[in-house]
Design an enzyme around this catalytic site. Structure first.
Site, PDB file in Angstrom:
ATOM      1  N   GLY A  25       0.791  -1.297   0.064  1.00  0.00           N
ATOM      2  CA  GLY A  25       0.132   0.021   0.022  1.00  0.00           C
ATOM      3  C   GLY A  25       0.744   1.494   0.120  1.00  0.00           C
ATOM      4  O   GLY A  25       0.355   2.312  -0.506  1.00  0.00           O
ATOM      5  N   GLU A  46       4.194   3.793   6.248  1.00  0.00           N
ATOM      6  CA  GLU A  46       2.653   2.973   6.198  1.00  0.00           C
ATOM      7  C   GLU A  46       1.778   3.970   5.497  1.00  0.00           C
ATOM      8  O   GLU A  46       1.834   5.320   5.414  1.00  0.00           O
ATOM      9  CB  GLU A  46       2.073   2.652   7.333  1.00  0.00           C
ATOM     10  CG  GLU A  46       2.083   1.487   7.807  1.00  0.00           C
ATOM     11  CD  GLU A  46       1.370   0.392   6.887  1.00  0.00           C
ATOM     12  OE1 GLU A  46       1.220   0.655   5.930  1.00  0.00           O
ATOM     13  OE2 GLU A  46       0.957  -0.685   7.631  1.00  0.00           O
ATOM     14  N   ASP A  72      -4.825   1.428  10.531  1.00  0.00           N
ATOM     15  CA  ASP A  72      -6.535   1.219  10.959  1.00  0.00           C
ATOM     16  C   ASP A  72      -6.599   0.499  12.482  1.00  0.00           C
ATOM     17  O   ASP A  72      -6.413   1.404  13.282  1.00  0.00           O
ATOM     18  CB  ASP A  72      -6.643   0.133   9.714  1.00  0.00           C
ATOM     19  CG  ASP A  72      -8.246  -0.163   9.869  1.00  0.00           C
ATOM     20  OD1 ASP A  72      -9.120   0.790   9.577  1.00  0.00           O
ATOM     21  OD2 ASP A  72      -8.572  -1.398   9.978  1.00  0.00           O
ATOM     22  N   LYS A 101      -6.791   6.045  10.991  1.00  0.00           N
ATOM     23  CA  LYS A 101      -8.197   6.054  11.492  1.00  0.00           C
ATOM     24  C   LYS A 101      -8.119   5.970  12.909  1.00  0.00           C
ATOM     25  O   LYS A 101      -8.157   5.012  13.310  1.00  0.00           O
ATOM     26  CB  LYS A 101      -8.781   4.900  10.728  1.00  0.00           C
ATOM     27  CG  LYS A 101      -9.143   4.911   9.417  1.00  0.00           C
ATOM     28  CD  LYS A 101      -9.738   3.451   9.050  1.00  0.00           C
ATOM     29  CE  LYS A 101      -9.767   3.458   7.318  1.00  0.00           C
ATOM     30  NZ  LYS A 101     -10.224   2.084   6.973  1.00  0.00           N
ATOM     31  N   ASP A 139      -5.805  -0.446  -1.944  1.00  0.00           N
ATOM     32  CA  ASP A 139      -6.527  -1.144  -2.801  1.00  0.00           C
ATOM     33  C   ASP A 139      -7.782  -1.741  -2.110  1.00  0.00           C
ATOM     34  O   ASP A 139      -8.171  -2.035  -0.741  1.00  0.00           O
ATOM     35  CB  ASP A 139      -5.880  -2.507  -3.166  1.00  0.00           C
ATOM     36  CG  ASP A 139      -5.678  -3.694  -1.933  1.00  0.00           C
ATOM     37  OD1 ASP A 139      -5.072  -2.957  -0.963  1.00  0.00           O
ATOM     38  OD2 ASP A 139      -6.184  -4.687  -2.066  1.00  0.00           O
ATOM     39  N   ARG A 163      -5.085   0.674  -6.678  1.00  0.00           N
ATOM     40  CA  ARG A 163      -4.001   1.099  -6.044  1.00  0.00           C
ATOM     41  C   ARG A 163      -3.408   2.235  -7.114  1.00  0.00           C
ATOM     42  O   ARG A 163      -2.368   3.101  -6.402  1.00  0.00           O
ATOM     43  CB  ARG A 163      -2.931   0.008  -6.043  1.00  0.00           C
ATOM     44  CG  ARG A 163      -3.045  -0.943  -5.034  1.00  0.00           C
ATOM     45  CD  ARG A 163      -1.807  -1.778  -4.745  1.00  0.00           C
ATOM     46  NE  ARG A 163      -2.152  -3.067  -4.020  1.00  0.00           N
ATOM     47  CZ  ARG A 163      -2.164  -3.094  -2.710  1.00  0.00           C
ATOM     48  NH1 ARG A 163      -2.248  -2.098  -2.008  1.00  0.00           N
ATOM     49  NH2 ARG A 163      -2.636  -4.206  -2.047  1.00  0.00           N
TER      50      ARG A 163
HETATM   51  P1  IMP Z   1      -3.841  -2.326  10.460  1.00  0.00           P
HETATM   52  O1  IMP Z   1      -2.836  -3.519  10.757  1.00  0.00           O
HETATM   53  O2  IMP Z   1      -5.262  -2.705  10.724  1.00  0.00           O
HETATM   54  O3  IMP Z   1      -3.524  -1.204  11.202  1.00  0.00           O
HETATM   55  O4  IMP Z   1      -4.034  -2.212   8.961  1.00  0.00           O
HETATM   56  C1  IMP Z   1      -3.050  -1.662   8.136  1.00  0.00           C
HETATM   57  C2  IMP Z   1      -3.039  -2.005   6.801  1.00  0.00           C
HETATM   58  O5  IMP Z   1      -4.472  -2.415   6.456  1.00  0.00           O
HETATM   59  C3  IMP Z   1      -2.649  -0.914   6.008  1.00  0.00           C
HETATM   60  O6  IMP Z   1      -1.410  -0.789   5.577  1.00  0.00           O
HETATM   61  C4  IMP Z   1      -3.324  -1.296   4.672  1.00  0.00           C
HETATM   62  O7  IMP Z   1      -2.859  -1.931   3.600  1.00  0.00           O
HETATM   63  C5  IMP Z   1      -4.824  -1.740   5.083  1.00  0.00           C
HETATM   64  N1  IMP Z   1      -5.812  -0.982   5.293  1.00  0.00           N
HETATM   65  C6  IMP Z   1      -6.301  -0.438   6.278  1.00  0.00           C
HETATM   66  N2  IMP Z   1      -7.504   0.347   6.197  1.00  0.00           N
HETATM   67  C7  IMP Z   1      -7.610   0.338   4.785  1.00  0.00           C
HETATM   68  C8  IMP Z   1      -8.715   0.939   3.794  1.00  0.00           C
HETATM   69  O8  IMP Z   1      -9.418   2.009   4.357  1.00  0.00           O
HETATM   70  N3  IMP Z   1      -8.422   0.768   2.812  1.00  0.00           N
HETATM   71  C9  IMP Z   1      -7.427  -0.026   2.176  1.00  0.00           C
HETATM   72  N4  IMP Z   1      -6.716  -0.716   2.821  1.00  0.00           N
HETATM   73  C10 IMP Z   1      -6.645  -0.489   4.187  1.00  0.00           C
HETATM   74 MG    MG Z   2      -0.280  -1.350   3.898  1.00  0.00          MG
END
Ligand code: IMP
Ligand code: MG
Length: 179
Positions: free
Chosen positions: A49, A103, A107, A135, A163, A169
């Protein structure tokens, strides 16, 4: 630029323009330039990403830097599985280096909550985290985020590296899912 797009079974509306994104990227680069003046950080973007963000970010860096990508994945469809399914590529010699993990979006924070300690275990001088998007309402971990481009609500987005099941992307703008 399109106001609405369809990817697979979902529709998305334009949410952040290219101009807004690039303004946030250049503001973050200014802060990194101040903090790392005279240093040579190792920039470590987390694939897939962050490829587009990392590319624009490093173009604005005035300090010397090296760049080495790593790969991690915890997402399927529109929700994070929370499990790190892979971490490839952190075999660079990071001992004594100033590391900036890059990053696209934070999320739940689960991905970085695993990558940060894994990186710290390799003996770097410092580890900081830079994310274009954050977020805050989705965060489920105790994570220190050093550089944030923009805070956004807990809605699924695509574009600018992000994506939906592999698609979107390449978009220059960021689009938000239409519920
Ligand atoms: P986390 O481990 O939950 O913080 O997620 C991190 C990864 O999830 C990011 O690097 C993104 O690749 C993916 N991600 C999180 N939110 C979104 C979104 O809204 N759209 C697309 N990919 C997301
Ligand atoms: Mg990512």
């Amino acid at each position: 630029m399109e106001q609405t797009i369809t990817l697979g079974d979902k529709s998305f509306r334009l949410y952040i323009t290219e101009q807004q994104i690039l303004a946030a990227v250049s503001q973050m680069a200014d802060r990194i330039n101040q903090d790392y003046a005279g240093k040579t950080p190792l920039i470590v973007p987390i694939l897939n990403g962050s490829f587009m963000f990392a590319s624009d970010l490093v173009k604005h860096l005035t300090c010397r830097c090296e760049i080495s990508f790593i790969k991690a994945s915890s997402y399927r469809g529109t929700t994070s599985t929370g499990e790190l399914t892979s971490l490839i590529g952190i075999n660079e010699d990071v001992k004594g280096r100033d590391i900036i993990l890059v990053e696209d979006i934070i999320d739940t924070g689960h991905t970085l909550a695993k990558i940060v300690p894994a990186t710290e275990a390799l003996g770097p001088a410092s580890v900081k985290v830079a994310t274009l998007l954050f977020k805050p309402k989705a965060l489920k971990t105790d994570l220190r985020i050093d550089y944030v481009g923009m805070e956004i609500p807990n809605e699924f987005i695509v574009g600018y590296g992000l994506d939906y099941d592999g698609l979107g992307r390449n978009l220059r703008e960021i689009y938000q899912v239409i519920a």
